[in-house]
Design a protein around this motif. Structure first.
Motif, PDB file in Angstrom:
ATOM      1  N   GLY A  10      40.014  37.311  33.436  1.00 47.88           N
ATOM      2  CA  GLY A  10      40.032  38.045  32.170  1.00 47.88           C
ATOM      3  C   GLY A  10      41.424  38.211  31.614  1.00 47.88           C
ATOM      4  N   GLY A  11      41.735  37.420  30.605  1.00 49.59           N
ATOM      5  CA  GLY A  11      42.997  37.606  29.881  1.00 49.59           C
ATOM      6  C   GLY A  11      44.245  37.198  30.633  1.00 49.59           C
ATOM      7  N   LEU A  12      44.103  36.367  31.672  1.00 49.52           N
ATOM      8  CA  LEU A  12      45.314  35.925  32.391  1.00 49.52           C
ATOM      9  C   LEU A  12      46.007  34.810  31.618  1.00 49.52           C
ATOM     10  CD1 LEU A  12      43.819  35.973  35.985  1.00 49.52           C
ATOM     11  CD2 LEU A  12      45.576  37.515  35.086  1.00 49.52           C
ATOM     12  N   CYS A  54      33.397  37.309  29.585  1.00 51.89           N
ATOM     13  CA  CYS A  54      32.973  35.953  29.940  1.00 51.89           C
ATOM     14  C   CYS A  54      33.774  34.951  29.106  1.00 51.89           C
ATOM     15  CB  CYS A  54      31.480  35.776  29.744  1.00 51.89           C
ATOM     16  SG  CYS A  54      30.877  36.468  28.210  1.00 51.89           S
ATOM     17  N   GLY A  55      34.965  34.682  29.568  1.00 45.65           N
ATOM     18  CA  GLY A  55      35.799  33.693  28.892  1.00 45.65           C
ATOM     19  C   GLY A  55      36.301  34.134  27.534  1.00 45.65           C
ATOM     20  N   THR A  56      36.525  35.445  27.391  1.00 43.05           N
ATOM     21  CA  THR A  56      36.917  35.984  26.079  1.00 43.05           C
ATOM     22  C   THR A  56      38.419  36.259  25.962  1.00 43.05           C
ATOM     23  OG1 THR A  56      36.119  38.062  26.986  1.00 43.05           O
ATOM     24  CG2 THR A  56      34.727  37.001  25.357  1.00 43.05           C
ATOM     25  N   GLY A  57      39.163  36.047  27.031  1.00 43.36           N
ATOM     26  CA  GLY A  57      40.614  36.171  26.946  1.00 43.36           C
ATOM     27  C   GLY A  57      41.135  37.600  26.936  1.00 43.36           C
ATOM     28  N   GLU A  58      40.324  38.544  27.385  1.00 41.41           N
ATOM     29  CA  GLU A  58      40.808  39.938  27.405  1.00 41.41           C
ATOM     30  C   GLU A  58      40.778  40.488  28.821  1.00 41.41           C
ATOM     31  OE1 GLU A  58      39.203  41.819  23.327  1.00 41.41           O
ATOM     32  OE2 GLU A  58      37.866  40.517  24.443  1.00 41.41           O
ATOM     33  N   LEU A  74      36.154  39.601  39.506  1.00 39.27           N
ATOM     34  CA  LEU A  74      36.238  40.804  38.673  1.00 39.27           C
ATOM     35  C   LEU A  74      36.809  40.397  37.323  1.00 39.27           C
ATOM     36  CD1 LEU A  74      37.627  43.263  41.402  1.00 39.27           C
ATOM     37  CD2 LEU A  74      35.251  42.580  40.946  1.00 39.27           C
ATOM     38  N   ASP A  75      36.028  40.615  36.274  1.00 43.46           N
ATOM     39  CA  ASP A  75      36.344  40.051  34.958  1.00 43.46           C
ATOM     40  C   ASP A  75      36.189  41.135  33.899  1.00 43.46           C
ATOM     41  OD1 ASP A  75      36.828  38.231  32.913  1.00 43.46           O
ATOM     42  OD2 ASP A  75      35.214  36.860  33.495  1.00 43.46           O
ATOM     43  N   ASN A  76      36.762  40.865  32.734  1.00 41.61           N
ATOM     44  CA  ASN A  76      36.528  41.759  31.602  1.00 41.61           C
ATOM     45  C   ASN A  76      35.241  41.376  30.878  1.00 41.61           C
ATOM     46  OD1 ASN A  76      37.441  43.784  29.589  1.00 41.61           O
ATOM     47  ND2 ASN A  76      37.345  41.990  28.264  1.00 41.61           N
ATOM     48  N   LEU A  90      43.153  33.742  41.192  1.00 42.70           N
ATOM     49  CA  LEU A  90      43.197  34.037  39.753  1.00 42.70           C
ATOM     50  C   LEU A  90      42.274  33.044  39.057  1.00 42.70           C
ATOM     51  CD1 LEU A  90      47.065  33.921  39.732  1.00 42.70           C
ATOM     52  CD2 LEU A  90      45.768  36.019  39.325  1.00 42.70           C
ATOM     53  N   ASP A  91      41.614  33.494  37.995  1.00 43.84           N
ATOM     54  CA  ASP A  91      40.727  32.614  37.236  1.00 43.84           C
ATOM     55  C   ASP A  91      41.168  32.647  35.774  1.00 43.84           C
ATOM     56  OD1 ASP A  91      38.660  31.201  36.147  1.00 43.84           O
ATOM     57  OD2 ASP A  91      37.112  32.661  36.601  1.00 43.84           O
ATOM     58  N   VAL A  92      41.561  31.508  35.256  1.00 42.69           N
ATOM     59  CA  VAL A  92      42.164  31.468  33.912  1.00 42.69           C
ATOM     60  C   VAL A  92      41.421  30.481  33.022  1.00 42.69           C
ATOM     61  CG1 VAL A  92      44.369  31.310  32.694  1.00 42.69           C
ATOM     62  CG2 VAL A  92      44.380  31.624  35.165  1.00 42.69           C
ATOM     63  N   SER A  93      41.164  30.901  31.776  1.00 44.90           N
ATOM     64  CA  SER A  93      40.552  29.961  30.832  1.00 44.90           C
ATOM     65  C   SER A  93      41.245  30.030  29.473  1.00 44.90           C
ATOM     66  CB  SER A  93      39.043  30.230  30.716  1.00 44.90           C
ATOM     67  OG  SER A  93      38.439  29.182  30.004  1.00 44.90           O
ATOM     68  N   SER A  94      40.980  31.094  28.674  1.00 44.07           N
ATOM     69  CA  SER A  94      41.579  31.168  27.321  1.00 44.07           C
ATOM     70  C   SER A  94      43.101  31.069  27.360  1.00 44.07           C
ATOM     71  CB  SER A  94      41.216  32.492  26.647  1.00 44.07           C
ATOM     72  OG  SER A  94      39.852  32.732  26.689  1.00 44.07           O
ATOM     73  N   GLY A  95      43.705  31.654  28.380  1.00 39.19           N
ATOM     74  CA  GLY A  95      45.172  31.715  28.457  1.00 39.19           C
ATOM     75  C   GLY A  95      45.847  30.373  28.681  1.00 39.19           C
ATOM     76  N   LYS A 128      25.363  28.288  25.497  1.00 39.61           N
ATOM     77  CA  LYS A 128      25.913  29.035  24.365  1.00 39.61           C
ATOM     78  C   LYS A 128      27.441  29.102  24.383  1.00 39.61           C
ATOM     79  CE  LYS A 128      21.858  31.839  23.619  1.00 39.61           C
ATOM     80  NZ  LYS A 128      21.196  33.054  24.029  1.00 39.61           N
ATOM     81  N   SER A 129      28.048  28.633  25.462  1.00 40.84           N
ATOM     82  CA  SER A 129      29.514  28.656  25.541  1.00 40.84           C
ATOM     83  C   SER A 129      30.112  27.502  24.741  1.00 40.84           C
ATOM     84  CB  SER A 129      29.958  28.538  27.005  1.00 40.84           C
ATOM     85  OG  SER A 129      31.347  28.293  27.061  1.00 40.84           O
ATOM     86  N   ARG A 130      31.250  27.759  24.119  1.00 42.26           N
ATOM     87  CA  ARG A 130      31.944  26.663  23.429  1.00 42.26           C
ATOM     88  C   ARG A 130      32.560  25.695  24.439  1.00 42.26           C
ATOM     89  NH1 ARG A 130      37.346  27.590  23.429  1.00 42.26           N
ATOM     90  NH2 ARG A 130      38.044  29.713  23.873  1.00 42.26           N
ATOM     91  N   ARG A 131      32.534  26.076  25.716  1.00 41.71           N
ATOM     92  CA  ARG A 131      33.080  25.201  26.770  1.00 41.71           C
ATOM     93  C   ARG A 131      31.960  24.521  27.563  1.00 41.71           C
ATOM     94  NH1 ARG A 131      35.911  30.407  27.492  1.00 41.71           N
ATOM     95  NH2 ARG A 131      37.951  30.206  26.480  1.00 41.71           N
ATOM     96  N   TYR A 132      30.769  24.542  26.998  1.00 44.43           N
ATOM     97  CA  TYR A 132      29.595  24.013  27.709  1.00 44.43           C
ATOM     98  C   TYR A 132      29.804  22.566  28.150  1.00 44.43           C
ATOM     99  CZ  TYR A 132      24.763  22.365  28.331  1.00 44.43           C
ATOM    100  OH  TYR A 132      23.609  21.819  28.819  1.00 44.43           O
TER     101      TYR A 132
HETATM  102  O1  LIG Z   1      34.220  30.367  29.631  1.00 43.32           O
HETATM  103  C1  LIG Z   1      33.168  30.624  29.059  1.00 43.32           C
HETATM  104  O2  LIG Z   1      32.931  30.231  27.915  1.00 43.32           O
HETATM  105  C2  LIG Z   1      32.138  31.472  29.735  1.00 43.32           C
HETATM  106  C3  LIG Z   1      30.949  31.722  29.065  1.00 43.32           C
HETATM  107  C4  LIG Z   1      29.980  32.492  29.672  1.00 43.32           C
HETATM  108  C5  LIG Z   1      30.176  32.999  30.934  1.00 43.32           C
HETATM  109  C6  LIG Z   1      31.359  32.765  31.601  1.00 43.32           C
HETATM  110  C7  LIG Z   1      32.346  32.003  31.020  1.00 43.32           C
HETATM  111  N1  LIG Z   1      33.549  31.805  31.674  1.00 43.32           N
HETATM  112  C8  LIG Z   1      33.768  32.322  32.974  1.00 43.32           C
HETATM  113  C9  LIG Z   1      35.060  32.236  33.608  1.00 43.32           C
HETATM  114  O3  LIG Z   1      35.115  32.029  34.806  1.00 43.32           O
HETATM  115  C10 LIG Z   1      36.338  32.510  32.854  1.00 43.32           C
HETATM  116  O4  LIG Z   1      37.333  31.747  33.423  1.00 43.32           O
HETATM  117  C11 LIG Z   1      36.732  33.974  33.005  1.00 43.32           C
HETATM  118  O5  LIG Z   1      35.768  34.735  32.350  1.00 43.32           O
HETATM  119  C12 LIG Z   1      38.112  34.258  32.401  1.00 43.32           C
HETATM  120  O6  LIG Z   1      38.166  33.899  31.059  1.00 43.32           O
HETATM  121  P1  LIG Z   1      39.454  34.176  30.157  1.00 43.32           P
HETATM  122  O7  LIG Z   1      39.536  35.634  29.898  1.00 43.32           O
HETATM  123  O8  LIG Z   1      39.190  33.388  28.932  1.00 43.32           O
HETATM  124  O9  LIG Z   1      40.656  33.658  30.907  1.00 43.32           O
END
Ligand SMILES: O=C(O)c1ccccc1NCC(=O)[C@H](O)[C@H](O)COP(=O)(O)O
Length: 215
Positions: A156-158, A134-138, A130-132, A175-180, A35-39
């Motif tokens: 979360g939001g980095l 799931c890849g939502t950028g907050e 420790l996250d806000n 640190l774990d970064v995705s949206s940022g 279900k993730s757009r990053r699948y």
């Molecule tokens: O990235 C996703 O789409 C995702 C979907 C469902 C579960 C986890 C997901 N990502 C997990 C991660 O490790 C992200 O890097 C983390 O939540 C930080 O995300 P972001 O706030 O976007 O930097």
């Protein structure tokens, strides 16, 4: 130098491999959640892994997958760390460990309060993330971490801009970064490089400051 480590999560395109090879984070994440757009479809994972520098460890992110699915992907060799990002409990983790002796397992916890942190402190995972969400950028309220005594991965939001503040305030293991590090929903090579440099630069300036204060 053992500074703050950094993971770039959510790689799924061939050019994402080039971006991380240029920046050399410690970890790169593949999201195996449909279900993730990053699948990343599991059948594409080996090819992407092969395109990534062997010094970068790859992490598989799972939400609600069966233990058998996780074990199969792990055994195929495209990931060396398992990140559980759903409702998995300690019993699930122990069973997975029994199936994959020696596998490193991370467990994500959504931090909302002191109580959610207590669960993270006790969790049997090798590392807690420790996250806000799931890849939502907050981000969540980092001040909650003041009394947290276990090494953790902050997520979360980095962004490249707030990484120095995050390292200074929270002192995470990684640190774990995705949206940022994305632009228009896909990974951005310049932002990835900036995030990795921000993590390392902060560490270098901290070491310099420490050595000066020691005289
Ligand atoms: O990235 C996703 O789409 C995702 C979907 C469902 C579960 C986890 C997901 N990502 C997990 C991660 O490790 C992200 O890097 C983390 O939540 C930080 O995300 P972001 O706030 O976007 O930097």
């Amino acid at each position: 130098m053992s500074g703050t480590k950094i993971k770039i999560c959510g790689l799924f395109r061939p050019q994402d491999a080039k971006y991380v090879n240029d920046a050399m984070p410690d970890y790169a994440g593949f999201v195996f959640y449909e279900k993730s757009r990053r699948y990343l479809p599991p059948e594409e994972a080996s090819k992407l892994r092969e395109a990534i520098d062997p010094k970068i460890r790859t992490v598989g992110v799972f939400v609600g997958s069966s233990k058998e699915q996780i074990a199969q992907i792990y055994r195929e060799g495209s990931i060396s760390i398992i990140q559980l990002h759903g409702d998995e409990n300690d019993a699930y983790l122990e069973e997975l460990r029994g199936m994959l002796p020696g596998a490193e397992i991370w467990k994500a916890h959504k931090i909302r309060s002191e109580k959610t942190l207590e669960a993270a402190a006790k969790c049997v995972a090798d590392r807690v993330l420790l996250d806000n969400g799931c890849g939502t950028g907050e981000r969540f309220d980092w001040s909650l971490l003041l009394s947290f005594r276990r090494p953790f991965i902050l997520a979360g939001g980095l962004t490249p801009e707030n990484i120095p503040e995050a390292v200074k305030l929270c002192r995470p293991y990684a640190l774990d970064v995705s949206s940022g590090v994305e632009t228009d929903g896909v990974k951005d090579g310049y932002k990835i490089l900036s995030a990795v440099r921000a993590a390392r630069k902060y560490e270098i300036s901290r070491i310099q400051a420490d050595s000066q204060s020691c005289g």
